[in-house]
Write an enzyme that holds these catalytic residues in place. Sequence first.
Site, PDB file in Angstrom:
ATOM      1  N   THR A   1      -0.336   1.073   6.733  1.00  0.00           N
ATOM      2  CA  THR A   1      -0.093  -0.028   5.808  1.00  0.00           C
ATOM      3  C   THR A   1       0.138  -1.300   6.612  1.00  0.00           C
ATOM      4  OG1 THR A   1       1.453  -0.930   4.160  1.00  0.00           O
ATOM      5  CG2 THR A   1       2.355   0.650   5.716  1.00  0.00           C
ATOM      6  N   GLY A   2      -0.372  -2.414   6.102  1.00  0.00           N
ATOM      7  CA  GLY A   2      -0.167  -3.671   6.820  1.00  0.00           C
ATOM      8  C   GLY A   2      -1.361  -4.591   6.711  1.00  0.00           C
TER       9      GLY A   2
ATOM     10  N   ASP B   1      -8.284  -1.566   5.322  1.00  0.00           N
ATOM     11  CA  ASP B   1      -8.352  -0.352   6.137  1.00  0.00           C
ATOM     12  C   ASP B   1      -8.094   0.922   5.357  1.00  0.00           C
ATOM     13  OD1 ASP B   1      -5.592  -1.378   5.961  1.00  0.00           O
ATOM     14  OD2 ASP B   1      -5.075   0.325   7.219  1.00  0.00           O
TER      15      ASP B   1
ATOM     16  N   THR C   1       0.845  -1.180   0.000  1.00  0.00           N
ATOM     17  CA  THR C   1       0.000   0.000   0.000  1.00  0.00           C
ATOM     18  C   THR C   1       0.887   1.240   0.000  1.00  0.00           C
ATOM     19  OG1 THR C   1      -1.770  -1.121   1.194  1.00  0.00           O
ATOM     20  CG2 THR C   1      -1.626   1.255   1.483  1.00  0.00           C
TER      21      THR C   1
ATOM     22  N   ARG D   1     -13.766  -7.822  -0.822  1.00  0.00           N
ATOM     23  CA  ARG D   1     -13.062  -7.489   0.420  1.00  0.00           C
ATOM     24  C   ARG D   1     -12.487  -6.078   0.356  1.00  0.00           C
ATOM     25  NH1 ARG D   1      -7.561  -5.811   1.809  1.00  0.00           N
ATOM     26  NH2 ARG D   1      -7.155  -6.482   3.958  1.00  0.00           N
TER      27      ARG D   1
END
Length: 304
Positions: A221-222, A201, A170, A198
Amino acid sequence: MSWTLVLHGGAGQMTRATVTVAQAEGARAALSRALDAGAAILTGGGAALDAVEAAVRVLEDDPHFNAGRGAALTQDGVAELDAAIMDGSDRNAGAVAGVSATRHPVSAARAVMTHSPHVLLSGAGADAFARAQGCEAATQDWLALPERRAQLAEMIAGGGAFDVDMKYGTVGAVACDEHGHVAAATSTGGVTGKRWGRIGDSPLIGAGTYADDRAAAVSCTGSGEFFIRTGVAHEICARVRLAGESLETAVAAVLAEVTALGGAGGVIATGPQGEAVWHFTTPGMYRARLTSGGAREIAVFAED
């Protein structure tokens, strides 16, 4: 008067064993171009909001990251893109999710914020709105690269439900302009093999993206599901504004909560005083920062 710009290109399994020299150098070069794009606006006294959009647009066009061109593909082999942008001066925000025919989702999110009464649009409707607002369209042939198709095929052949390897990340930007206003923007293709529409965040205001002049601008990001459950971006700002924590302390504390839940990732943040903060709990994070004082830093691995 001073300004600050901080960027990320994703946090994940970025080590010298998993990322080639060419990949690392390509990512560094793209981050440098994105810094230049944002700095050109901030140097001229421009707004933080314009700077983060300009920087993210550069990263969306670069296939070294998981956003725009080169984004991760769904189970059906489609690039479905998410993005958000937020202005800390009035907490106005816009976002899009699941767009598949828009070149710069961050600009589509800006159009939602500026030209609609809404905050979040999704799917075909978001693409149609973006076209109506003059945002540049893109075909799947342009967005979806052969390398990403090969990664999807490999994942499906291995029986994986979806890929959380996170070697391509991201992208995001946060800025503080010379007027003390902050802004944040984030853009992503999600995770390889995602299904059923889907959404992570990144386009969710308060989870992956948030900006408030009273506290900070944050881009995350993650592992998105964990960032959503923690409300990472807003939680950081709340700790700064209500508990009086430093931005560095708040970022580390909230990422520790993500880790405790089983997630991992990284955060970039800046505040109205121009702090330039990043923190990550993964082996690496593509990251860069630049201030009006001339301090310029671009890094990939934890040891950089």
